[in-house]
Every structure is written in structure tokens, then in C-alpha cells.
Design an enzyme around this catalytic site. Structure first.
Site, PDB file in Angstrom:
ATOM      1  N   SER A  97       0.757  -1.230   0.041  1.00  0.00           N
ATOM      2  CA  SER A  97      -0.118  -0.076   0.007  1.00  0.00           C
ATOM      3  C   SER A  97       0.850   1.190   0.045  1.00  0.00           C
ATOM      4  O   SER A  97       1.449   1.398  -0.945  1.00  0.00           O
ATOM      5  CB  SER A  97      -0.873   0.007   1.262  1.00  0.00           C
ATOM      6  OG  SER A  97      -1.953   0.828   1.135  1.00  0.00           O
ATOM      7  N   ASP A 235      -2.446   6.428  -3.525  1.00  0.00           N
ATOM      8  CA  ASP A 235      -1.331   5.778  -3.024  1.00  0.00           C
ATOM      9  C   ASP A 235      -0.779   4.757  -3.850  1.00  0.00           C
ATOM     10  O   ASP A 235      -1.052   4.601  -4.926  1.00  0.00           O
ATOM     11  CB  ASP A 235      -1.753   4.958  -1.584  1.00  0.00           C
ATOM     12  CG  ASP A 235      -3.046   4.386  -1.689  1.00  0.00           C
ATOM     13  OD1 ASP A 235      -3.646   4.171  -2.808  1.00  0.00           O
ATOM     14  OD2 ASP A 235      -3.168   3.259  -0.685  1.00  0.00           O
ATOM     15  N   ASP A 237      -1.140   1.261  -4.287  1.00  0.00           N
ATOM     16  CA  ASP A 237      -1.928   0.527  -4.862  1.00  0.00           C
ATOM     17  C   ASP A 237      -3.231   1.076  -5.364  1.00  0.00           C
ATOM     18  O   ASP A 237      -4.158   0.159  -5.923  1.00  0.00           O
ATOM     19  CB  ASP A 237      -2.134  -0.786  -4.016  1.00  0.00           C
ATOM     20  CG  ASP A 237      -2.959  -0.460  -2.702  1.00  0.00           C
ATOM     21  OD1 ASP A 237      -2.690   0.699  -2.314  1.00  0.00           O
ATOM     22  OD2 ASP A 237      -3.817  -1.236  -2.227  1.00  0.00           O
ATOM     23  N   ASP A 239      -6.085   2.354  -4.094  1.00  0.00           N
ATOM     24  CA  ASP A 239      -7.466   2.385  -3.507  1.00  0.00           C
ATOM     25  C   ASP A 239      -7.723   3.510  -2.554  1.00  0.00           C
ATOM     26  O   ASP A 239      -8.629   3.319  -2.064  1.00  0.00           O
ATOM     27  CB  ASP A 239      -7.391   0.762  -2.701  1.00  0.00           C
ATOM     28  CG  ASP A 239      -6.313   0.720  -1.536  1.00  0.00           C
ATOM     29  OD1 ASP A 239      -5.512   1.769  -1.292  1.00  0.00           O
ATOM     30  OD2 ASP A 239      -6.707  -0.005  -0.850  1.00  0.00           O
TER      31      ASP A 239
END
Length: 452
Positions: A97, A235, A237, A239
Site C-alpha cells: 500500500s 497511494d 496500490d 485504492d
């Protein structure tokens, strides 16, 4: 010591705390949990260690008799979408993440594309400790590559109509997993898009992957010095979303969630918004505008979906800018959050700053203190007794609510620390509440240490 899993998933420094051996064993444990049959979708973000860990994970899954459906480098929401789209029995996203580039990790997803709840993570960890079950040579699973990005893109464009008017958007993808896909979809929805940090690179050369105000200064400066309607930061990833207004000011994740909710739920009668005990009161203000209610859960994305499945809901999210749209996918969705913000501006012909001013301002403070893992439960119990006159919320930690603010005392799920968050409408009151919370916390920690 804390378990292998944190608040959601596993993270560690690649090739040290999170090795290919661990990835293999986790794959084998997951296959064992699935009864040594079925399909598992695998996606990964742009970190340099991700392909290595994907190979090891695939080996563990197929060694355990399950087929591996390899989606390649994708944003986390695409992995969630692909798990359900390809009728898989589980999914695994290889990502750390917002953590620095040397980290990597894994998050596990059920057949509906929702994160594993704590009980299922605990079961997986137990299998890992005991050792997963390999199958005979003629039962080894297959490995195949599948394209999840194309059906995801098609589904988004089918679900979302083009915006009412062209908006100029500057998007900072953090050199992350959404770098190629998200700007393209926004263009197809009618935006004029300027992209920065949009070359996928696991070293994150443009900026750190956590979209804090300090890390997205380039985006803020570009938005304020141009005629852009807004800036968007993701960010690693992709999401989570942070929004920058036309003046270059970044909105907190809480406010991103609240304003997205107002737009998304505007035609919903008595909407039910699910969030955690650590989220700002601005969500209560948004719910009041909508004639709805806010339900608070323990911290962690899987807890939000657990509540949704148990009692229903219309939208869920956290204070970090991660919003779940349950009628789309059961995970935090950066692109759909982007879309809600752009639609809100296009539809109302108001600026981001004007929309932001429709909600009250809040000041927040975050403090922490060291606390050994083995003392955390006892400190919580002592705090509960000390604060009993306040009738605290014990959903997750200790949350004390006043007419003019609140604070929460909560142990970290990944570090030997105890945190104190406070919120009020003035900095002075937020400081007072944080000081009070820390005073009780340090007193409890001192008394528990003396007893032990």
C-alpha cells in the site's frame, strides 16, 4: 508478540521480514484452507519485489492443488473485481500500500472480492504454523494469465455516464499501480487530464506512496498555478484518494469520504454509512445532510464489509480517503472516489473549496506512547475502569465522546505502541482532549507496569 497479520493483511521488508519462502508457505496455507481445490486470483503492485513474490505465491497455491489466475500488475480494486469476475474462490493482492519501497505484503480476499475477516486470517495463520498440505504430482494446480483490466474498464464505463461538462484534472499516481489505467479512464469519461508521476516504478521516484500534504506538494503547486478544477492523489496500490482543491489545499481523507458520500447518496432515502471509530465527526454531518445515519465499527477495511454483510449499508470508508462502494466492489476504490468528486463539481458547477465549506471544520491531533504487546489488554481494561463515568464506546479501544469533541485510545495492531486521537472544532480543545487522553493512558500504563 503480535500475530503475523496486522489490521488488514501482512507487511514487512521484502526479502527479510517478507521472503519468497513465506510467500510460498502462505500460498500453500491458502490452498489448504480452500480444501486443496479451486481458483485463486493473484495481483500485484509495482514494487520491485512483487514479481518475485508472485512466483513464490503461485508455486505455493499450485503445490496445494489450486489453480492460480495471474492478473499481473493491477490496482487493488482491479484484483477485487477480477476475483469475482473470474469466479475465483479467493484472491491475493501483493502490496504494501502506502509503505516505503523496501516493503511488501499481502492482502487476502474472499470469493466476492472482500478482504478476509480476522477469523479467516487467524485460521490461515494457524495452517501456516502447522504446515499446509501439498498434493500429489497429478493434482498440482494450473497457472494461467488473465486480463482483468479490460473487463474492469468496460464495466466502469458502462456504469458511469460521461460528466456533464469537461473538467481539468491533474492526477498524481505516485508511480503506482494506477498510473496507466486511471488517467485513461478519466479521459474517456470526458476529463482533460494532466498526469504526473504516472510511469509505474517500484522505487517511487516521484514521491513517497503515502499521499500526505507534505508528499503531494508538487501536485498542490501545479493545481494552484493552473486553471485546474482539482487535483487527485493516490497511494501505491490506488485504492485511496486524496483531493486537492483549486487553490492547492489538500482535503483530509475524512472530508474526501464525506463529500463523496454526499454526492453518491444524494438520491438515497435514509442512507446508512459505515465507518470506523477513528473517523471524523464530519461523517455525521454528511449523514445529517442526507437524512441518514452513521454506524461505527472496529478499525480495518474487513470490519466495514463485515458490518455491511450483517446489517446492510449504502457506503463505507475510513479516515484515510479509502471509500467502499458496495454496489460496485467490496474494497476501497480510488477511481470511483475520483469519479464522485469530479461528478459533484461538474453537476453543481461549484469549486472544491466551495463544496468543502458546506461542512464544518474540525481539528485533529494524533499522539502515541510506547506500550509492550503483553500489557496492551491490561492497559485497555484499566482505562475502561478509569473512564467508566464517561460511558466510553468499547467497539475498538476506548472512545470518549463529549458535546464538543472526542478522543480515542487504541493499541496499534502492528507496533508496540498505544495511540491517542482527538478531534474538536478548535485546536485548543483538540489539544485539551489529547492531553486528557494521554494523561489517562500514561496513568494506566504506569499502574499496569507496577502490577507486573
Amino acid at each position: 508478540m503480535p500475530g503475523l497479520f496486522g489490521t488488514f493483511g501482512i507487511r514487512g521488508i521484502a526479502n527479510k521480514e517478507f521472503s519468497p519462502d513465506l510467500a510460498y508457505e502462505l500460498g500453500l496455507a491458502l490452498a489448504t484452507q480452500l480444501g486443496n481445490e479451486g481458483k485463486v486470483a493473484i495481483g500485484y503492485d509495482i514494487r520491485t519485489s512483487s514479481p518475485m513474490l508472485e512466483h513464490a505465491l503461485t508455486s505455493g497455491i499450485t503445490s496445494g492443488g489450486c489453480d492460480a489466475v495471474r492478473l499481473g500488475m493491477v490496482p487493488t480494486p482491479v484484483l477485487s473485481f477480477g476475483t469475482k469476475h473470474f469466479s475465483c474462490d479467493a484472491g491475493v493482492m501483493i502490496t504494501a500500500s502506502h509503505n516505503p519501497p523496501e516493503y511488501n505484503g499481502m492482502k487476502f480476499w474472499d470469493e466476492e472480492g472482500a478482504g478476509f475477516v480476522r477469523e479467516r486470517e487467524d485460521e490461515l495463520e494457524q495452517i501456516l504454523e502447522e504446515g499446509g498440505k501439498s498434493v500429489e504430482w497429478d493434482e498440482i494446480g494450473k497457472s494461467e494469465e488473465r486480463d482483468a483490466i479490460s473487463p474492469y474498464r468496460e464495466a466502469i464505463l458502462e456504469k458511469i455516464p460521461k460528466f456533464d461538462r469537461e473538467m481539468k484534472v491533474i492526477i498524481d499516481c505516485a508511480n503506482g499501480a494506477g498510473s496507466n489505467l486511471y488517467p485513461q479512464i478519466l479521459k474517456e469519461l470526458g476529463c482533460e487530464v494532466v498526469s504526473i508521476n504516472n510511469e509505474p516504478d517500484g522505487h517511487f521516484p516521484g514521491r513517497p506512496p503515502e499521499p500526505t500534504p507534505e508528499h503531494i506538494k508538487e501536485l498542490s503547486e501545479m493545481v494552484s498555478s493552473s486553471d485546474a478544477d482539482l487535483g487527485i492523489a493516490h497511494d501505491g496500490d490506488a485504492d485511496r484518494t486524496i483531493i486537492v482543491d483549486e487553490n492547492g489545499k489538500s482535503l483530509s481523507g475524512d472530508r474526501v469520504f464525506a463529500l463523496a458520500a454526499i454526492n453518491y447518496l444524494r438520491e438515497k432515502e435514509n442512507p446508512r454509512i459505515i465507518t470506523t471509530v477513528a473517523t471524523s465527526s464530519v461523517l455525521d454531518d454528511a449523514a445529517e445532510k442526507l437524512g441518514g445515519e452513521v454506524v461505527r465499527t472496529k478499525v480495518g477495511e474487513p470490519e466495514l464489509i463485515r458490518e455491511f454483510r450483517k446489517n446492510g449499508g449504502d457506503l463505507a470508508g475510513e479516515e484515510n480517503g479509502g471509500v467502499i462502494f458496495p454496489d460496485w466492489v467490496y474494497c476501497r476504490e480510488g477511481l470511483m472516489t475520483d469519479i464522485q468528486f469530479i461528478d459533484y463539481i461538474a453537476r453543481t458547477e461549484k469549486t472544491v473549496s466551495e463544496l468543502d465549506k458546506t461542512l464544518p471544520e474540525y481539528k485533529q491531533l494524533k499522539k502515541k506512547t510506547d506500550c509492550p504487546e503483553e500489557l496492551k489488554p491490561k492497559v485497555l481494561e484499566d482505562l475502561s475502569q478509569k473512564l467508566s463515568d464517561y460511558n466510553p464506546d468499547r467497539t475498538d479501544g476506548i472512545r470518549v465522546v463529549f458535546d464538543d469533541g472526542w478522543y480515542i485510545l487504541r493499541p496499534s495492531g502492528t507496533e508496540p505502541i498505544f495511540r491517542c486521537f482527538s478531534e474538536a472544532k478548535t485546536e485548543e480543545r483538540a489539544e485539551e482532549l489529547a492531553d486528557e487522553g494521554m494523561k489517562f493512558l500514561k496513568e494506566s500504563l504506569k499502574s499496569v507496569k507496577q502490577e507486573n
